[in-house]
Design an enzyme around this catalytic site. Structure first.
Site, PDB file in Angstrom:
ATOM      1  CG  ASP A  27     -22.325 -11.380  31.921  1.00  0.00           C
ATOM      2  OD1 ASP A  27     -23.605 -10.536  32.609  1.00  0.00           O
ATOM      3  OD2 ASP A  27     -23.758 -12.214  31.258  1.00  0.00           O
ATOM      4  CG  ASN A  29     -18.960  -6.668  35.980  1.00  0.00           C
ATOM      5  OD1 ASN A  29     -18.534  -7.230  35.516  1.00  0.00           O
ATOM      6  ND2 ASN A  29     -19.485  -5.832  35.515  1.00  0.00           N
ATOM      7  CD  GLU A  74     -34.103  -5.102  27.457  1.00  0.00           C
ATOM      8  OE1 GLU A  74     -32.546  -4.815  26.920  1.00  0.00           O
ATOM      9  OE2 GLU A  74     -34.458  -5.120  27.110  1.00  0.00           O
ATOM     10  CG  ASN A  75     -28.656  -4.401  32.630  1.00  0.00           C
ATOM     11  OD1 ASN A  75     -27.865  -3.938  31.523  1.00  0.00           O
ATOM     12  ND2 ASN A  75     -28.640  -5.510  33.486  1.00  0.00           N
ATOM     13  CD1 TRP A  76     -33.337   0.976  32.097  1.00  0.00           C
ATOM     14  CD2 TRP A  76     -32.938   1.429  33.726  1.00  0.00           C
ATOM     15  NE1 TRP A  76     -32.988   1.734  31.354  1.00  0.00           N
ATOM     16  CE2 TRP A  76     -32.805   2.465  32.374  1.00  0.00           C
ATOM     17  CE3 TRP A  76     -32.404   2.207  35.081  1.00  0.00           C
ATOM     18  CZ2 TRP A  76     -31.850   3.660  33.065  1.00  0.00           C
ATOM     19  CZ3 TRP A  76     -31.692   3.288  35.010  1.00  0.00           C
ATOM     20  CH2 TRP A  76     -31.871   4.504  34.110  1.00  0.00           C
ATOM     21  NE  ARG A 201     -28.771 -14.148  28.744  1.00  0.00           N
ATOM     22  CZ  ARG A 201     -28.407 -15.823  29.268  1.00  0.00           C
ATOM     23  NH1 ARG A 201     -28.673 -16.990  29.479  1.00  0.00           N
ATOM     24  NH2 ARG A 201     -27.993 -15.282  30.809  1.00  0.00           N
ATOM     25  CB  ILE A 202     -26.891 -11.090  21.344  1.00  0.00           C
ATOM     26  CG1 ILE A 202     -26.367 -12.329  20.322  1.00  0.00           C
ATOM     27  CG2 ILE A 202     -27.106 -10.410  20.525  1.00  0.00           C
ATOM     28  CD1 ILE A 202     -24.811 -12.243  20.228  1.00  0.00           C
ATOM     29  CD  GLU A 214     -15.605 -14.652  12.343  1.00  0.00           C
ATOM     30  OE1 GLU A 214     -16.113 -16.106  12.720  1.00  0.00           O
ATOM     31  OE2 GLU A 214     -16.267 -14.900  11.043  1.00  0.00           O
TER      32      GLU A 214
END
Ligand code: IPE
Ligand code: IPE
Ligand code: MG
Length: 253
Positions: A27, A29, A74-76, A201-202, A214
């Site tokens: 994440d 960029n 979700e990136n769409w 966040r995931i 971990e």
């Protein structure tokens, strides 16, 4: 490289205590590019360099699986030009990297809803997978059009089908059976999950698989991530105590 040379190159890493599987949410960029007044796509292009660096370092150490979150379901929702650019960058990168993957004995794999990818991207991906299928040193898994909730609902659908057909009974469903319905079937859960960019966040990644993983949240953007950061994470991981619900004293027995 021989084991001795690897130990010399990474003196503080215990090579007999490595994770088998590392997962990364690549994440930051866009923010990295913006910071220097460049368009977001400049960040994505530079992110490929980090992918190369981390893949080579992980393979060299002897890590068996590296899963990279490259595009979420979700990136769409992003602007169309950015989505198109990411999809063609993927095609370009796969074409470009196949030779290196083969040279480094790395096998390419993918998880996610691959049928939902543009035809060109899907084709390049399947070609890359096919051309590297006999490599044995490490498996590089790209999570593409992936979301954990999609993966979990797919699993439930398939379990329901098998139950209706009578090949599975409800009472036989346990953790191990459930895992056989996931796209990570046969792959050990990641011991390490890294997210760059400072977000904690995931974002719908590997929800089932990270139950005891971990977590490492790094305050740097993905294009800044290199082998040195990867080694730092591995070293910190080797100093953590994984208790799986037990006490520290029990583990020392
Ligand atoms: C990660 O970087 C790449 C993808 C999600 C495809 P971002 O594009 O999310 O960059 P930021 O988070 O907006 O900085
Ligand atoms: C997560 O990053 C997905 C990938 C790295 C591919 P995002 O940038 O899409 O996540 P959010 O939107 O900040 O949660
Ligand atoms: Mg982001």
């Amino acid at each position: 490289m021989h084991q001795n040379d690897i130990q010399l190159k990474y003196p503080d890493v215990r090579l007999d205590d490595l994770p088998q599987h590392v997962a990364i949410i690549m994440d930051g960029n866009g923010r990295w590019a913006k910071k220097q007044g460049k368009p977001r796509v400049f960040g994505h292009k530079n992110g490929v360099k980090s992918v190369r660096a981390v893949s080579e370092c992980a393979a060299e150490l002897g890590i068996k699986y590296l899963t990279l979150y490259a595009f979420s379901t979700e990136n769409w929702r992003r602007p169309k030009y950015e989505v198109n650019m990411l999809m063609s960058l993927l095609v370009q990168t796969i074409h470009q990297e196949v030779t290196t993957l083969n040279k480094n004995n790395i096998r390419l794999q993918a998880i996610g809803n691959l049928d939902g990818l543009p035809e060109k991207t899907r084709k390049a991906l399947l070609e890359g997978i096919e051309k590297t299928k006999d490599n044995t040193r490490m498996t590089l898994i790209l999570a593409l059009n992936y979301s954990a909730r999609w993966e979990l609902t797919q699993a439930v659908q398939n379990i329901s089908r098998d139950t209706l057909e009578g090949t599975l009974t409800p009472d036989a469903i346990n953790d191990a059976v459930f895992e056989n319905y996931l796209s990570t079937k046969g792959i050990p859960d990641p011991e390490i999950l890294i997210r760059t960019s400072g977000e904690h966040r995931i974002s719908n990644f590997l929800l089932w698989q990270i139950a005891y993983t971990e977590l490492f949240f790094l305050p740097i953007f993905w294009p800044e991530f290199g082998a040195n950061h990867f080694i730092q994470v591995i070293k910190e991981f080797q100093n953590r105590e994984r208790r799986y619900g037990m006490t520290s004293e029990q583990l020392k027995k």
